[in-house]
Design an enzyme around this catalytic site. Structure first.
Site, PDB file in Angstrom:
ATOM      1  N   GLY A  69     -14.096   0.801   7.757  1.00 40.92           N
ATOM      2  CA  GLY A  69     -13.675   1.850   6.828  1.00 40.92           C
ATOM      3  C   GLY A  69     -12.751   1.296   5.763  1.00 40.92           C
TER       4      GLY A  69
ATOM      5  N   GLY B 117     -11.457   3.580   3.239  1.00 37.96           N
ATOM      6  CA  GLY B 117     -10.754   4.673   2.576  1.00 37.96           C
ATOM      7  C   GLY B 117      -9.279   4.307   2.530  1.00 37.96           C
ATOM      8  N   LEU B 118      -8.453   5.300   2.289  1.00 32.93           N
ATOM      9  CA  LEU B 118      -7.022   4.978   2.178  1.00 32.93           C
ATOM     10  C   LEU B 118      -6.493   4.349   3.452  1.00 32.93           C
ATOM     11  CD1 LEU B 118      -5.777   7.971   0.061  1.00 32.93           C
ATOM     12  CD2 LEU B 118      -5.890   5.565  -0.577  1.00 32.93           C
ATOM     13  N   ALA B 119      -6.926   4.855   4.602  1.00 28.09           N
ATOM     14  CA  ALA B 119      -6.419   4.289   5.861  1.00 28.09           C
ATOM     15  C   ALA B 119      -6.919   2.855   6.044  1.00 28.09           C
ATOM     16  CB  ALA B 119      -6.844   5.169   7.035  1.00 28.09           C
TER      17      ALA B 119
ATOM     18  N   ARG C 212      -3.626  21.235   9.336  1.00 30.26           N
ATOM     19  CA  ARG C 212      -2.945  20.246   8.491  1.00 30.26           C
ATOM     20  C   ARG C 212      -2.379  20.912   7.241  1.00 30.26           C
ATOM     21  NH1 ARG C 212      -4.317  17.427   3.977  1.00 30.26           N
ATOM     22  NH2 ARG C 212      -6.544  17.874   4.030  1.00 30.26           N
TER      23      ARG C 212
ATOM     24  N   GLU D 161      -7.999   9.909   9.076  1.00 36.34           N
ATOM     25  CA  GLU D 161      -8.556  11.187   9.530  1.00 36.34           C
ATOM     26  C   GLU D 161      -9.334  11.058  10.831  1.00 36.34           C
ATOM     27  OE1 GLU D 161     -10.479  13.500   6.445  1.00 36.34           O
ATOM     28  OE2 GLU D 161     -11.283  14.930   7.903  1.00 36.34           O
TER      29      GLU D 161
ATOM     30  N   ARG E 181      -3.076  26.761   4.796  1.00 32.16           N
ATOM     31  CA  ARG E 181      -4.516  26.980   4.593  1.00 32.16           C
ATOM     32  C   ARG E 181      -5.151  27.908   5.618  1.00 32.16           C
ATOM     33  NH1 ARG E 181      -5.916  20.718   2.916  1.00 32.16           N
ATOM     34  NH2 ARG E 181      -4.794  20.882   0.959  1.00 32.16           N
TER      35      ARG E 181
ATOM     36  N   LEU F 175      -3.405  12.224   2.962  1.00 31.79           N
ATOM     37  CA  LEU F 175      -3.233  10.955   2.258  1.00 31.79           C
ATOM     38  C   LEU F 175      -1.973  10.270   2.771  1.00 31.79           C
ATOM     39  CD1 LEU F 175      -4.166  11.991  -1.401  1.00 31.79           C
ATOM     40  CD2 LEU F 175      -5.654  11.304   0.466  1.00 31.79           C
TER      41      LEU F 175
HETATM   42  C1  LIG Z   1     -12.477  17.247  -1.781  1.00 32.12           C
HETATM   43  C2  LIG Z   1     -11.303  16.790  -0.962  1.00 32.12           C
HETATM   44  C3  LIG Z   1     -10.041  16.749  -1.528  1.00 32.12           C
HETATM   45  C4  LIG Z   1      -8.945  16.318  -0.773  1.00 32.12           C
HETATM   46  N1  LIG Z   1      -7.703  16.297  -1.354  1.00 32.12           N
HETATM   47  C5  LIG Z   1      -6.648  15.872  -0.625  1.00 32.12           C
HETATM   48  C6  LIG Z   1      -5.353  15.809  -1.203  1.00 32.12           C
HETATM   49  O1  LIG Z   1      -5.148  16.127  -2.371  1.00 32.12           O
HETATM   50  N2  LIG Z   1      -4.329  15.380  -0.437  1.00 32.12           N
HETATM   51  C7  LIG Z   1      -4.499  15.019   0.868  1.00 32.12           C
HETATM   52  O2  LIG Z   1      -3.533  14.612   1.511  1.00 32.12           O
HETATM   53  N3  LIG Z   1      -5.735  15.042   1.424  1.00 32.12           N
HETATM   54  C8  LIG Z   1      -6.799  15.454   0.724  1.00 32.12           C
HETATM   55  N4  LIG Z   1      -8.029  15.495   1.304  1.00 32.12           N
HETATM   56  C9  LIG Z   1      -8.232  14.887   2.623  1.00 32.12           C
HETATM   57  C10 LIG Z   1      -8.278  13.374   2.482  1.00 32.12           C
HETATM   58  O3  LIG Z   1      -8.995  13.043   1.322  1.00 32.12           O
HETATM   59  C11 LIG Z   1      -8.934  12.665   3.666  1.00 32.12           C
HETATM   60  O4  LIG Z   1      -8.443  13.173   4.862  1.00 32.12           O
HETATM   61  C12 LIG Z   1      -8.642  11.185   3.612  1.00 32.12           C
HETATM   62  O5  LIG Z   1      -8.947  10.655   2.348  1.00 32.12           O
HETATM   63  C13 LIG Z   1      -9.407  10.422   4.689  1.00 32.12           C
HETATM   64  O6  LIG Z   1      -9.149   9.052   4.511  1.00 32.12           O
HETATM   65  P1  LIG Z   1      -9.661   8.003   5.564  1.00 32.12           P
HETATM   66  O7  LIG Z   1      -9.234   6.664   5.065  1.00 32.12           O
HETATM   67  O8  LIG Z   1      -9.222   8.386   6.925  1.00 32.12           O
HETATM   68  O9  LIG Z   1     -11.246   8.117   5.549  1.00 32.12           O
HETATM   69  P2  LIG Z   1     -12.325   8.072   4.346  1.00 32.12           P
HETATM   70  O10 LIG Z   1     -11.718   8.015   3.017  1.00 32.12           O
HETATM   71  O11 LIG Z   1     -13.288   9.160   4.656  1.00 32.12           O
HETATM   72  O12 LIG Z   1     -13.033   6.687   4.552  1.00 32.12           O
HETATM   73  C14 LIG Z   1     -13.907   6.450   5.616  1.00 32.12           C
HETATM   74  C15 LIG Z   1     -14.400   5.032   5.508  1.00 32.12           C
HETATM   75  O13 LIG Z   1     -15.073   4.704   6.710  1.00 32.12           O
HETATM   76  C16 LIG Z   1     -16.324   4.110   6.403  1.00 32.12           C
HETATM   77  N5  LIG Z   1     -17.203   4.416   7.527  1.00 32.12           N
HETATM   78  C17 LIG Z   1     -17.368   5.572   8.186  1.00 32.12           C
HETATM   79  N6  LIG Z   1     -18.219   5.422   9.201  1.00 32.12           N
HETATM   80  C18 LIG Z   1     -18.606   4.131   9.191  1.00 32.12           C
HETATM   81  C19 LIG Z   1     -19.473   3.363   9.987  1.00 32.12           C
HETATM   82  N7  LIG Z   1     -20.106   3.880  11.038  1.00 32.12           N
HETATM   83  N8  LIG Z   1     -19.643   2.063   9.660  1.00 32.12           N
HETATM   84  C20 LIG Z   1     -19.001   1.506   8.591  1.00 32.12           C
HETATM   85  N9  LIG Z   1     -18.157   2.183   7.818  1.00 32.12           N
HETATM   86  C21 LIG Z   1     -17.966   3.483   8.117  1.00 32.12           C
HETATM   87  C22 LIG Z   1     -16.739   4.690   5.085  1.00 32.12           C
HETATM   88  O14 LIG Z   1     -17.642   3.814   4.463  1.00 32.12           O
HETATM   89  C23 LIG Z   1     -15.389   4.769   4.382  1.00 32.12           C
HETATM   90  O15 LIG Z   1     -15.104   3.517   3.794  1.00 32.12           O
HETATM   91  C24 LIG Z   1      -9.131  15.942   0.564  1.00 32.12           C
HETATM   92  C25 LIG Z   1     -10.397  15.992   1.138  1.00 32.12           C
HETATM   93  C26 LIG Z   1     -11.466  16.447   0.392  1.00 32.12           C
HETATM   94  C27 LIG Z   1     -12.790  16.566   1.060  1.00 32.12           C
END
Ligand SMILES: Cc1cc2nc3c(=O)[nH]c(=O)nc-3n(C[C@H](O)[C@H](O)[C@H](O)COP(=O)(O)OP(=O)(O)OC[C@H]3O[C@@H](n4cnc5c(N)ncnc54)[C@H](O)[C@@H]3O)c2cc1C
Length: 638
Positions: free
Chosen positions: A40, A42-44, A435, A425, A330, A441
């Site tokens: 992954g 994403g931000l995490a 939440r 997440e 929410r 984020l």
């Molecule tokens: C429209 C929208 C707006 C939002 N706005 C806000 C906000 O303003 N403030 C806030 O705090 N939160 C907000 N959120 C929530 C927040 O965006 C998410 O909770 C957060 O970005 C999740 O980050 P993450 O790094 O955990 O996962 P993600 O950003 O979902 O990244 C997941 C990563 O895992 C990878 N991945 C997944 N499964 C696999 C696999 N099997 N094999 C290889 N790679 C895989 C993907 O390719 C990706 O790189 C929002 C959510 C949405 C839907």
């Protein structure tokens, strides 16, 4: 299964400081020999992979998109919380901690939430240093706005694109490490299984989505940062590719899955407009800073909103919750919208919408200021609906947005499988049953930049003598063969229905029975409905193409197959929790005013499920939540 949360001893506000002072370290020479897999970006994931590589570990990073910077985090709009108290409005670490515990309806772990509030301020400093263009006030200092469930302004933002800007920061940090050779990046690779050797996570099987090829990768530790599973509902605000597969494979390999029924339904989304829609669009919570929510006072009033005079409008959130008004959390705002629509006051063609109105804000602040704050969101709304929010109120309705449930983790962010971590997440998170806005984020970046880099060292310090394990080990071979067989089964099925049609039907069941409200009899029925649909899926699904080339239909089939199993677990979890809390609203348990009625006596715990087989009942393990600092009370925003 043993659930040891490993919460450090000592006073709440000293736990993390003491932990960091005493945690075993790994020397620079040893770090070079230790390999960490991060799934992954994403931000995490991006923040974790870049930080771990910067520290000297050898990192392999995977994502299924064509670039790490296309992770779903890029969609985040409204902002990120931090207890900086720049507004001098009474904010503090304690208040952010308290708001998060209360907002989560007292179903999260105090020690983790306190640590989150503590590190929140460092996140902003880190991101500013990276060049993230947060909004600033005229004098140059960082600006803040308010999000739901709080009475301070602690949300840092970059217009309505905060996630994108933060991700560009994390992606830059990641790219630097890729360029230095400390991170090996695998785009377009999907993790299809975890490999366990002698009870520990020791690697993964991934599939190259462009060539179909399977690869095996060893790691001394594996970190999942794979996001949320809201797409189990089919319609959600999540990116279309978001899925549960990685977390689900971990669950099947022995990681406890926690609170799967805790889903966040966001109150302000563009309403569903037709049967064949496959995606919903969020209108950020930040809009509730200045937008006012209302419905007509008269049932079935179909005049255009601008023709309805002020005295005939019901600003129901301001009426019901005067202390927080439009900025209630929410879960509360979503239920209130549903209540009004169920009673016949909803607007628009379907009656499943309420107004979010900026007339007042435009009169007070002027169009330019409103546009500077929310312009890109207004443009997005206009493009999708054809209505101009500067001159007519937006129509909005609640939609699935975020999943508080996920893999159980201890204070170190490790799952019940040694060496397997979950961050962002995809873990069961610090958000309890609901939440607060702008806290996802914060949590993802806290986990990746500031928590995991310390806690993973504790585990790896005991692993410095483990040489890399060859990937011809039987555990790798078995896991790869199982993944291949599953794909072959899907491809050779020769049924007559598309994956999409099954996903849509599954989503409808999960939304109808485990959405904004739930009750015992329909949850029992839904478990059977999902089982039957799952059987049909394996009998009738048709997946075209092969597994030796780019085949998104096959990728989706695997993800939907996992959603079926998850959907059933969500129903079981919702059925077992005989109380209402946060986003989990059981119709049988509500106050006279229709608010969620918790049962702290019997349900002050996180539910953790142990996999026992696809057709077997999972086992529930409870982690009792001990509130020593905040005392659970009936949540009130009145
Ligand atoms: C429209 C929208 C707006 C939002 N706005 C806000 C906000 O303003 N403030 C806030 O705090 N939160 C907000 N959120 C929530 C927040 O965006 C998410 O909770 C957060 O970005 C999740 O980050 P993450 O790094 O955990 O996962 P993600 O950003 O979902 O990244 C997941 C990563 O895992 C990878 N991945 C997944 N499964 C696999 C696999 N099997 N094999 C290889 N790679 C895989 C993907 O390719 C990706 O790189 C929002 C959510 C949405 C839907």
């Amino acid at each position: 299964m043993i659930l040891d949360s490993k919460i450090p001893e000592g006073p709440l506000e000293k736990k993390w400081t003491n932990y960091k002072s005493k945690v075993p370290l790994v020397s620079p020479a040893n770090k070079r020999n230790l390999e960490i897999i991060v799934i992954g970006t994403g931000l995490a994931g991006a923040s974790a992979a870049s930080s771990l590589a910067e520290m000297g570990y050898k990192v392999k990073s995977f994502c299924f998109q064509d670039s790490p910077r296309r992770a779903h985090s890029i969609a985040a709009q409204g902002g990120i919380n931090a207890a900086k108290n720049y507004q001098n409005d009474g904010d503090s670490i304690y208040r952010l901690f308290y708001d998060t515990i209360k907002g989560g309806d007292y179903r999260s772990r105090e020690a983790n939430v306190y640590r989150l509030a503590e590190v929140s301020a460092s996140i902003i400093d880190q991101c500013v240093a990276q060049g993230v263009p947060f909004a600033r006030e005229y004098g140059g200092t960082l600006d803040n706005r308010s999000f739901g469930g709080v009475q301070v302004s602690r949300t840092f933002y970059a217009r309505g694109q905060t996630g994108q800007q933060l991700l560009l920061g994390a992606y830059s940090a990641l790219s630097r490490q890729i360029a230095k050779g400390n991170v090996t990046m695998f785009n377009r690779h999907e993790m299809v299984d975890i490999v366990k050797i002698d009870g520990k996570a020791r690697g993964v099987i991934v599939r190259n989505l462009l060539t179909g090829e399977f690869n095996r990768h060893f790691g001394h530790a594996v970190v999942l940062a794979t996001g949320g599973y809201g797409n189990v509902y089919y319609l959600s605000t999540n990116a279309m590719g978001s899925n549960v597969t990685a977390a689900w494979k971990a669950y099947k390999k022995g990681a406890a899955f926690s609170n799967p029924c805790f889903t966040q339904i966001h109150p302000t989304c563009i309403p569903v407009s037709g049967e064949y829609q496959s995606k919903l669009t969020l209108m950020s919570e930040s809009l509730r800073n200045d937008g006012r929510i209302w419905v007509p006072k008269k049932k079935g009033d179909n005049r255009s909103p601008n023709e309805i005079p002020e005295e005939e409008r019901d600003y129901y959130l301001e009426r019901r919750y005067p202390a927080f008004g439009n900025l209630v959390p929410r879960d509360v705002a979503s239920r209130a919208a549903k209540e009004r629509c169920d009673e016949g006051y909803g607007v628009g063609e379907t009656g499943l919408a309420v107004y979010l109105d900026f007339e007042n804000a435009i009169n007070r602040l002027g169009k330019d200021i409103v546009s500077a704050r929310y312009g890109n969101l207004f443009a997005m709304y206009d493009k999708i609906t054809g209505d101009d929010p500067y001159s007519t109120p937006m129509r909005i309705f609640p939609a699935v947005h975020y999943t508080m449930g996920g893999l159980w983790v201890d204070y170190d962010l490790m799952t019940t499988v040694p060496g397997l971590y979950a961050i962002g997440e995809c873990n069961f998170s610090d958000h309890g049953a609901n939440r607060l806005g702008a806290s996802a984020l914060m949590q993802g970046l806290a986990d990746g930049y500031f928590v995991l880099p310390y806690t993973i060292g504790k585990y790896l310090s005991e692993d410095i003598r483990t040489a890399p394990i060859e990937t011809d080990h039987e555990a790798f071979v078995e896991a790869e063969n199982a993944a291949k067989e599953r794909n072959e089964k899907l491809l050779n099925n020769n049924g007559n229905r598309s994956v999409e049609s099954f996903h849509r039907d599954l989503g409808k069941i999960v939304w109808d029975y485990c959405g904004m409200s739930r009750n015992e009899s329909s949850l029992i029925a839904a478990i059977e409905d999902i089982k039957q649909l799952r059987e049909k899926f394996w009998k009738d699904v048709r997946v075209l193409g092969d597994q030796k080339s780019y085949n998104p239909e096959l990728d989706k089939a695997g993800r939907v197959a996992d959603f079926f199993e998850l959907g059933e677990l969500m129903m079981r979890d919702a059925l077992e929790r005989n109380e209402s809390c946060g986003g989990h609203f059981r119709e049988e348990y509500q106050t006279k005013e229709g608010e969620a009625l918790r049962d702290d006596e019997r349900y002050t715990f996180a539910s953790n499920w142990e996999f026992k087989g696809v057709d077997e009942s999972p086992i529930l393990h409870k982690e009792d939540l001990d509130f020593k600092t905040v005392h659970p009370t009936q949540r009130s925003y009145k």
